[in-house]
Design an enzyme around this catalytic site. Sequence first.
Site, PDB file in Angstrom:
ATOM      1  N   VAL A   1       0.998  -3.883   3.890  1.00 21.30           N
ATOM      2  CA  VAL A   1       0.796  -5.158   4.587  1.00 21.30           C
ATOM      3  C   VAL A   1       1.993  -6.088   4.570  1.00 21.30           C
ATOM      4  CG1 VAL A   1      -1.701  -5.436   4.468  1.00 21.30           C
ATOM      5  CG2 VAL A   1      -0.312  -6.281   2.620  1.00 21.30           C
TER       6      VAL A   1
ATOM      7  N   SER B   1       0.793  -1.240   0.000  1.00 22.62           N
ATOM      8  CA  SER B   1       0.000   0.000   0.000  1.00 22.62           C
ATOM      9  C   SER B   1       0.820   1.283   0.000  1.00 22.62           C
ATOM     10  CB  SER B   1      -0.897   0.037   1.238  1.00 22.62           C
ATOM     11  OG  SER B   1      -2.106  -0.603   0.971  1.00 22.62           O
TER      12      SER B   1
ATOM     13  N   TYR C   1      -2.716  -1.807 -10.314  1.00 22.00           N
ATOM     14  CA  TYR C   1      -2.595  -1.584  -8.869  1.00 22.00           C
ATOM     15  C   TYR C   1      -1.896  -2.774  -8.196  1.00 22.00           C
ATOM     16  CZ  TYR C   1      -4.073  -1.776  -4.017  1.00 22.00           C
ATOM     17  OH  TYR C   1      -4.072  -1.920  -2.651  1.00 22.00           O
TER      18      TYR C   1
ATOM     19  N   TYR D   1      -4.813   4.057   7.440  1.00 18.71           N
ATOM     20  CA  TYR D   1      -6.170   3.516   7.425  1.00 18.71           C
ATOM     21  C   TYR D   1      -6.972   4.055   8.611  1.00 18.71           C
ATOM     22  CZ  TYR D   1      -3.134   0.322   4.874  1.00 18.71           C
ATOM     23  OH  TYR D   1      -2.182  -0.198   4.067  1.00 18.71           O
TER      24      TYR D   1
ATOM     25  N   LYS E   1       0.662   3.515  -2.933  1.00 10.90           N
ATOM     26  CA  LYS E   1      -0.476   4.418  -3.166  1.00 10.90           C
ATOM     27  C   LYS E   1      -0.061   5.880  -3.051  1.00 10.90           C
ATOM     28  CE  LYS E   1      -3.852   1.100  -1.295  1.00 10.90           C
ATOM     29  NZ  LYS E   1      -4.343   0.511  -0.045  1.00 10.90           N
TER      30      LYS E   1
END
Length: 341
Positions: free
Chosen positions: A277, A81, A207, A259, A84
């Site tokens: 992760v 992630s 992605y 998050y 991103k």
Amino acid sequence: MAELDDIPQHVSTGTLPGWDAVENLVREAHAYARETGDGDIATYIPRLAQVDPELFGVSVAEVDGAVHAAGDAEVLFSIQSISKAFVYALVCEELGHEVVRERIGVDNTGLPFNSVIAIELADGHPGNPMVNAGAIATTALVPAASADERWARIQAGLSAFAGRRLELDGEVYTSEADTNQRNRAIGTLLQAYGRIEADPLGAVDAYTRQCSLLVTATDLAVMGATLADGGVNPVTGERVVAADVARDTLAVLAAAGLYERSGEWLFEIGLPGKSGVAGGIMTVSPGKAGIGVFAPRLDGAGNSVRGRLATRYLARALGLDIFASEAREHGPYPYSREKPS
Ligand code: GLN
């Protein structure tokens, strides 16, 4: 493990302490956080379940290009992630931040990274580019005439942030591509809401690839230092994005980089960060440094436990927390400021 009060606390001064002090504190942060074995490695992507859970690296890259590392800071792992943040920056650089802000959003969803309910609750709005829905919609915005061109641009862009060519981990990619039904559902749902114009599964594939790029803790530190240095990579000297794009990226990270634990992170660390992760976390101290950590055991929200502790140590001991201040020395109170003559 030492109490928080036992970690030396310094207040932000505008510059980092000297080279030796940073070098020592990076080692101390590593030794401090290594004491915990809490957390569990991610298993929902089968290939990630095979990692050695003890791996642990910490790295700090200063905006003058100096790099300080401890432990397994040169071990490769998938960026996940954390990609991103950089794809968001690249899309802002191409299209302008207003377009991305309007289409994707910049607010915390308060829900887990792969939440479908968050999309439904917001009438199909992806929320922000740091959750899967917003990230897939952002990747779909990378201007390209073909899937190959889109991937080439993403790979080249993230490599420029790192200052070296980043390669795909084919096994991680295949493992996630075989098991990412949820992300494909998110992509298709966004198309149904008109948030992705064409080929949502192509966007999910790009992605998934971007998440499978291999980095080290030191790469994350340099990538973070590029965002800390107004968009210029302090090791290669290359301008990767404009200064206002780097600034906007950090603002989004502060709101949504961790998050549903983003508020807790900001309270505890006082800096924008982004986790993945596989166990990486990148943290940015604007104008000063990037911090990269890697330790695969995660908390319930998917954030590296040792990584969080090591980053907290460094934010405090290096005087990086943007909210910490000290009262200035000045004349007796009540103090009235006179106009300078
Ligand atoms: N590729 C992972 C996913 O989409 C990234 C998740 C993460 O790092 N939180 O599920």
